[in-house]
Design an enzyme around this catalytic site. Structure first.
Site, mmCIF file in Angstrom:
data_model
loop_
_atom_site.group_PDB
_atom_site.id
_atom_site.type_symbol
_atom_site.label_atom_id
_atom_site.label_comp_id
_atom_site.label_asym_id
_atom_site.label_seq_id
_atom_site.Cartn_x
_atom_site.Cartn_y
_atom_site.Cartn_z
ATOM 1 N N ASN A 245 0.825 -1.210 0.000
ATOM 2 C CA ASN A 245 0.000 0.000 0.000
ATOM 3 C C ASN A 245 0.859 1.260 0.000
ATOM 4 O O ASN A 245 0.577 2.225 -0.715
ATOM 5 C CB ASN A 245 -0.920 0.021 1.223
ATOM 6 C CG ASN A 245 -2.154 -0.835 1.014
ATOM 7 O OD1 ASN A 245 -2.434 -1.264 -0.102
ATOM 8 N ND2 ASN A 245 -2.888 -1.086 2.070
ATOM 9 N N LEU B 89 0.758 5.401 -12.208
ATOM 10 C CA LEU B 89 1.433 6.658 -12.552
ATOM 11 C C LEU B 89 0.432 7.621 -13.193
ATOM 12 O O LEU B 89 0.821 8.451 -14.000
ATOM 13 C CB LEU B 89 2.596 6.387 -13.517
ATOM 14 C CG LEU B 89 3.871 5.802 -12.902
ATOM 15 C CD1 LEU B 89 4.956 5.652 -13.963
ATOM 16 C CD2 LEU B 89 4.393 6.673 -11.748
ATOM 17 N N CYS C 190 -8.790 2.396 2.188
ATOM 18 C CA CYS C 190 -7.586 1.616 2.539
ATOM 19 C C CYS C 190 -6.298 2.420 2.505
ATOM 20 O O CYS C 190 -5.669 2.615 3.544
ATOM 21 C CB CYS C 190 -7.469 0.424 1.602
ATOM 22 S SG CYS C 190 -8.741 -0.791 1.928
HETATM 23 C C1 UDX Z 1 -6.022 -0.349 -2.637
HETATM 24 C C2 UDX Z 1 -4.935 -1.354 -3.077
HETATM 25 O O1 UDX Z 1 -4.775 -1.305 -4.495
HETATM 26 C C3 UDX Z 1 -5.315 -2.754 -2.661
HETATM 27 O O2 UDX Z 1 -4.303 -3.675 -3.011
HETATM 28 C C4 UDX Z 1 -5.531 -2.751 -1.158
HETATM 29 O O3 UDX Z 1 -5.913 -4.042 -0.737
HETATM 30 C C5 UDX Z 1 -6.576 -1.728 -0.749
HETATM 31 O O4 UDX Z 1 -6.199 -0.446 -1.234
HETATM 32 P P1 UDX Z 1 -8.414 0.421 -3.535
HETATM 33 O O5 UDX Z 1 -8.547 1.304 -2.330
HETATM 34 O O6 UDX Z 1 -9.603 -0.365 -3.980
HETATM 35 O O7 UDX Z 1 -7.222 -0.644 -3.327
HETATM 36 O O8 UDX Z 1 -8.006 1.389 -4.714
HETATM 37 P P2 UDX Z 1 -6.940 1.436 -5.895
HETATM 38 O O9 UDX Z 1 -7.535 0.942 -7.162
HETATM 39 O O10 UDX Z 1 -5.654 0.842 -5.481
HETATM 40 O O11 UDX Z 1 -6.779 3.025 -6.011
HETATM 41 C C6 UDX Z 1 -6.384 3.789 -4.886
HETATM 42 C C7 UDX Z 1 -6.509 5.239 -5.131
HETATM 43 O O12 UDX Z 1 -5.429 5.692 -5.918
HETATM 44 C C8 UDX Z 1 -7.767 5.714 -5.834
HETATM 45 O O13 UDX Z 1 -8.234 6.867 -5.191
HETATM 46 C C9 UDX Z 1 -7.301 6.031 -7.242
HETATM 47 O O14 UDX Z 1 -8.078 7.014 -7.854
HETATM 48 C C10 UDX Z 1 -5.894 6.510 -6.980
HETATM 49 N N1 UDX Z 1 -4.970 6.334 -8.102
HETATM 50 C C11 UDX Z 1 -4.674 5.086 -8.551
HETATM 51 C C12 UDX Z 1 -4.355 7.435 -8.678
HETATM 52 O O15 UDX Z 1 -4.590 8.583 -8.274
HETATM 53 N N2 UDX Z 1 -3.464 7.249 -9.699
HETATM 54 C C13 UDX Z 1 -3.152 6.015 -10.175
HETATM 55 O O16 UDX Z 1 -2.336 5.929 -11.087
HETATM 56 C C14 UDX Z 1 -3.777 4.900 -9.587
#
Ligand code: UDX
Length: 438
Positions: free
Chosen positions: A213, A255, A265
């Site tokens: 994470n 990215l 999370c």
């Molecule tokens: C995350 C982890 O990916 C997962 O492995 C863990 O178990 C729980 O937390 P999740 O909270 O469902 O999962 O979201 P994720 O798809 O990972 O995205 C996290 C956040 O990052 C989102 O707010 C998303 O918008 C943001 N994000 C993601 C970005 O701003 N840029 C990116 O390139 C990718």
């Protein structure tokens, strides 16, 4: 071999894990203290929006392979293995609040009369598994026959079913061969599909989850800080991300610059890691995480300020359309949503905020109006903010929306809109870190 599996805690993680276990062929009982949720799940319905979950719940509750209860007595000596899938929210200090896990262990422990494996799935501070094992052994008639293992879950909201059935990797934090063998039986199906497995001790298993994470959050904040550099110097952060992402050591995923991360999370888990790192004397990790958090929070503030600046420095009484309320597309979850922080900021500055989201339903609150259609949000808007990148927003018709909005100004907080198309339709498009291509 089919096992008898209990899953304690039936929210996102637990409900998906319970259904996944049934899909793997095991007999499963999910346990929760929430009677309403247990009634919903028992009827084969899901209390959360998660693609593919409800059909799996319906199938396996009908066949009888998957049941739900509030009664720990039904699972205690019945199950071959118990999974702990409880929430670990942020406590007052930012440290993980382990009270749900502790309450579950306190309810289960006194009922365990034979040697049993209890497997944690929740994200916890390192050292928790050993503490819970001590607690269980003190409570259980089976005493030292109780063993704890840790098998962290990496599921993403919106892909929870997929991630459960076809995980990228499995982590088995164990203390004995017996525990390892039992986990191999539990996951026999993904293991036959060559899913990579890491066998390790309890502390490593706990740390793997928080490290994953923290690394993902760091990647996002890094690219957002590069967006700031592009903004200052006139570069294009999307092309930059594409180019560095071709380097296989870096990779293009996570990215995507823009409003940064939110959800239930990443923010809480990295905060808990920072607190734990501080407690263990690893202050330098805490500092790294603090920088990641500061960059992340800064993106939200900057976007709100950009909107204010576009409207001449004063948004009092201005109607602002916000597209998106969920923290990311594909979910109805609005916990720690960047879109809502921006909306709150603008409301506090005096704007009238109309929010549209295809899935998320906001509880009534002063300040925002949640509207039922996108057209309603955009009608009369002095500025439109694209804050959650739902796929349907990418293919909007700028000509048609231009006729509805008061001003044709859009801020693309997720850098996903095709700016030239919008510009051709007469819109001013603002994207942080993409000055060069506007
Ligand atoms: C995350 C982890 O990916 C997962 O492995 C863990 O178990 C729980 O937390 P999740 O909270 O469902 O999962 O979201 P994720 O798809 O990972 O995205 C996290 C956040 O990052 C989102 O707010 C998303 O918008 C943001 N994000 C993601 C970005 O701003 N840029 C990116 O390139 C990718």
């Amino acid at each position: 071999m089919n096992l008898r599996v209990s899953v304690i805690g039936t929210n996102y993680l637990g409900a998906t894990h319970a259904a996944g276990m049934a899909e793997f062929g095991h007999r499963v009982i999910g346990v929760d203290i929430d009677h309403e949720r247990i009634a919903t799940l028992s009827s084969g319905r899901s209390h959360i929006y998660e693609v593919g979950l409800e059909p799996m719940l319906a199938l396996h509750t009908q066949s009888g392979r998957l049941r739900f209860t509030t009664d720990y007595r039904l699972i205690a000596d019945w199950a071959d293995v118990h999974f702990l899938a409880l929430g670990t929210p942020s406590g007052a200090s930012g440290a993980a609040d382990l009270s749900q896990l502790e309450a579950a262990v306190d309810a289960l422990g006194p009922l365990l009369t034979r040697p049993t494996l209890v497997v944690g799935k929740s994200t916890v501070p390192v050292g928790t598994a050993v503490r819970l094992q001590d607690r269980l052994r003190a409570l259980a008639p089976a005493g030292d026959g109780i063993e704890v293992a840790w098998n962290p879950e990496f599921l993403r909201e919106g892909f929870a079913v997929e991630d459960t059935l076809r995980p990228d990797r499995l982590v088995f934090g164990v203390q004995s061969e017996d525990a390892l063998e039992l986990l191999e039986q539990v996951y026999a199906i993904p293991l036959t599909e060559s899913t990579p497995v890491v066998h390790c001790d309890l502390a490593t298993a706990e740390l793997i989850k928080t490290a994953a994470n923290a690394f993902l959050a760091t990647k996002i904040s890094f690219i957002n800080s590069m967006a700031q550099m592009c903004q200052a110097a006139g570069g294009d952060v999307v092309l930059l991300a594409d180019a560095i992402g071709y380097d296989q050591r870096i990779g293009r995923e996570f990215l995507n610059a823009g409003l940064g991360f939110g959800g239930g999370c990443l923010p809480k888990d990295i905060r808990a890691l920072a607190v734990r790192a501080e407690g263990l004397g690893v202050g330098v990790l805490a500092q790294l995480i603090e920088a990641v958090e500061a960059i992340n929070a800064g993106q939200r503030v900057e976007l709100a300020e950009l909107a204010v600046a576009q409207l001449g420095g004063d948004v009092r009484g201005a109607r602002i359309a916000v597209l998106g309320a969920a923290f990311k597309p594909g979910t109805d979850d609005t916990r720690n949503s960047p879109a809502l922080t921006v909306a709150e900021h603008l409301y506090a500055a005096g704007a009238e905020v109309a929010i549209y989201d295809p899935q998320a339903r906001l509880p009534p609150r002063p300040g925002f109006t949640q509207v039922a259609t996108l057209d309603e949000a955009v009608t009369g808007a002095e500025i439109v903010l694209h804050l959650t990148e739902w796929p349907e927003f990418r293919y909007l018709d700028p000509e048609r929306l231009g006729a509805l909005a008061k001003n044709k100004i859009i801020i693309d907080g997720r850098l996903k809109l095709h700016a030239p198309t919008w510009r051709d339709a007469g819109w001013k498009v603002v994207q942080i870190g993409r000055a060069a291509t506007l």
